[in-house]
Design a protein around this motif. Structure first.
Motif, PDB file in Angstrom:
ATOM      1  N   UNK A  59       0.832  -1.206   0.000  1.00  0.00           N
ATOM      2  CA  UNK A  59       0.000   0.000   0.000  1.00  0.00           C
ATOM      3  C   UNK A  59       0.866   1.255   0.000  1.00  0.00           C
ATOM      4  N   UNK A  60       1.935   1.250   0.766  1.00  0.00           N
ATOM      5  CA  UNK A  60       2.847   2.397   0.784  1.00  0.00           C
ATOM      6  C   UNK A  60       3.450   2.635  -0.592  1.00  0.00           C
ATOM      7  N   UNK A  61       3.842   1.539  -1.262  1.00  0.00           N
ATOM      8  CA  UNK A  61       4.397   1.675  -2.610  1.00  0.00           C
ATOM      9  C   UNK A  61       3.355   2.227  -3.571  1.00  0.00           C
ATOM     10  N   UNK A 259       6.581  -1.992 -10.416  1.00  0.00           N
ATOM     11  CA  UNK A 259       7.865  -1.512  -9.929  1.00  0.00           C
ATOM     12  C   UNK A 259       8.890  -2.626  -9.887  1.00  0.00           C
ATOM     13  N   UNK A 260      10.145  -2.290 -10.199  1.00  0.00           N
ATOM     14  CA  UNK A 260      11.202  -3.293 -10.314  1.00  0.00           C
ATOM     15  C   UNK A 260      11.371  -4.091  -9.028  1.00  0.00           C
ATOM     16  N   UNK A 261      11.446  -3.402  -7.892  1.00  0.00           N
ATOM     17  CA  UNK A 261      11.699  -4.107  -6.638  1.00  0.00           C
ATOM     18  C   UNK A 261      10.512  -4.990  -6.244  1.00  0.00           C
ATOM     19  N   UNK A 262       9.301  -4.515  -6.479  1.00  0.00           N
ATOM     20  CA  UNK A 262       8.122  -5.321  -6.176  1.00  0.00           C
ATOM     21  C   UNK A 262       8.117  -6.595  -7.006  1.00  0.00           C
ATOM     22  N   UNK A 307       8.417  -5.351  -1.644  1.00  0.00           N
ATOM     23  CA  UNK A 307       7.413  -4.284  -1.480  1.00  0.00           C
ATOM     24  C   UNK A 307       7.993  -3.112  -0.686  1.00  0.00           C
ATOM     25  N   UNK A 308       8.746  -3.424   0.352  1.00  0.00           N
ATOM     26  CA  UNK A 308       9.340  -2.388   1.205  1.00  0.00           C
ATOM     27  C   UNK A 308      10.311  -1.514   0.402  1.00  0.00           C
ATOM     28  N   UNK A 309      11.185  -2.174  -0.365  1.00  0.00           N
ATOM     29  CA  UNK A 309      12.159  -1.444  -1.175  1.00  0.00           C
ATOM     30  C   UNK A 309      11.462  -0.647  -2.253  1.00  0.00           C
ATOM     31  N   UNK A 312      10.262   2.582  -0.864  1.00  0.00           N
ATOM     32  CA  UNK A 312      11.360   3.549  -0.715  1.00  0.00           C
ATOM     33  C   UNK A 312      11.787   4.107  -2.059  1.00  0.00           C
ATOM     34  N   UNK A 313      11.820   3.251  -3.093  1.00  0.00           N
ATOM     35  CA  UNK A 313      12.255   3.681  -4.420  1.00  0.00           C
ATOM     36  C   UNK A 313      11.345   4.739  -4.998  1.00  0.00           C
ATOM     37  N   UNK A 314      10.053   4.664  -4.692  1.00  0.00           N
ATOM     38  CA  UNK A 314       9.113   5.628  -5.274  1.00  0.00           C
ATOM     39  C   UNK A 314       9.183   7.001  -4.625  1.00  0.00           C
ATOM     40  N   UNK A 315       9.989   7.121  -3.577  1.00  0.00           N
ATOM     41  CA  UNK A 315      10.203   8.424  -2.974  1.00  0.00           C
ATOM     42  C   UNK A 315      11.258   9.218  -3.726  1.00  0.00           C
TER      43      UNK A 315
END
Length: 316
Positions: A59-61, A259-262, A307-309, A312-315
């Motif tokens: 959800x954060x991502x 997203x790549x990390x997801x 998901x966590x990374x 962060x990446x989208x910031x």
């Protein structure tokens, strides 16, 4: 309530972490409660926690926001105490069945080391902590959270009337995927539902592997399970459940913005589940089944890390 006579070897349960720090340092009088809450078997609260963390991080991502570390902390506390409450309740209901199964006959209630009354008070204490955690989030999440105990209350009885008790467990253990998402967004949306489905299928798969330890005793005690139901086709069945879990997680990521990390998290998760499936057999040795089951903490962490990374990446 009192401990049975004997040393640690008499009371240490076979699926516990033998050198767990809490078991080593807990006073002898409290050790049965450590066992009731499964604190000496931390994989259980990890498996309850990870869908919560995954829902929150995805959800954060999707919102392009940083992970909410306060929510992640609350979910950690909630997972530990509610897993403990659920396990204590399960042992309370199953105390007579547990006494007939080799792996579980040493549990505190089945062996008489804790009285049923003391177990009930222990459940209440843990639930009060869980209630505090639940009341710390938004209204929708609170409402959803109050529905989940209904599933937990049903689970211990499921093995008496269905060969799919793992599915009941799955709907309970996966529920955190919904709560993690709604705690961040305030809305129940398609990615959350798909992530919930992914976690349900994952739970049925790994709990089937866990149940392989008890095939002989379950048959004698008349306890049903998917492990008994699938029989010699257990590898194919677990593989199918895990495939469905990966597909559902991938769809959740797609609808949440990708997203790549997801996507890397989904790939790593899929690879881990494929490895587990390749080693799953009906006649697998109990220690191997337990090791495969415990490895699901790492499978869930891989998905969460992606998901966590991504959040962060989208910031950037």
């Amino acid at each position: 309530m009192s401990l049975t006579r004997g040393d640690d070897a008499d009371t240490l349960l076979p699926d516990a972490v033998a050198d767990h720090w809490l078991w080593r340092h807990a006073p002898a009088r409290l050790r049965p409660f450590v066992q009731l809450a499964r604190l000496d078997r931390p994989v259980g609260w990890w498996l309850l926690l990870l869908p919560c963390w995954e829902g929150s991080a995805l959800a954060s991502a999707s919102l392009r926001e940083a992970p909410n570390l306060w929510h992640l902390t609350l979910f950690f506390i909630g997972a530990v105490v509610m897993r403990g409450a659920g396990s204590t309740y399960n042992d309370y209901v199953d105390r007579e069945i547990d006494a007939k199964v080799e792996r579980t006959r040493g549990r505190p209630l089945a062996s008489g080391r804790v009285s049923p009354r003391a177990a009930i008070w222990f459940i209440v204490a843990q639930c009060l902590i869980g209630l505090w955690v639940l009341l710390s989030v938004n209204g929708l999440t609170i409402a959803l959270g109050f529905a989940s105990p209904l599933i937990v209350l049903l689970y211990p009885f499921a093995k008496r009337f269905t060969s799919w008790p793992q599915a009941i467990l799955g709907t309970a253990f996966a529920y955190g995927a919904l709560l993690g998402w709604t705690s961040r967004t305030g809305a129940l949306e398609a990615p959350a539902l798909l992530l919930y489905l992914a976690a349900i299928l994952w739970t049925i798969g790994y709990d089937t592997i866990y149940a392989l330890q008890d095939l002989r005793d379950d048959a004698i005690a008349g306890v049903r399970s998917t492990a008994r139901l699938f029989g010699e086709n257990v590898q194919l069945a677990v593989g199918g459940l895990y495939t469905g879990s990966v597909i559902s997680a991938a769809l959740a990521v797609h609808l949440a913005g990708g997203g790549v990390f997801a996507w890397l998290g989904v790939v790593a998760y899929a690879a881990h589940l494929a490895w587990q499936t390749s080693r799953t057999r009906e006649d697998v040795a109990p220690p191997t089944a337990l090791r495969l089951f415990r490895s699901n903490r790492d499978a869930g962490l891989l998905l969460f890390a992606g998901f966590f990374l991504q959040s962060l990446a989208r910031l950037m």
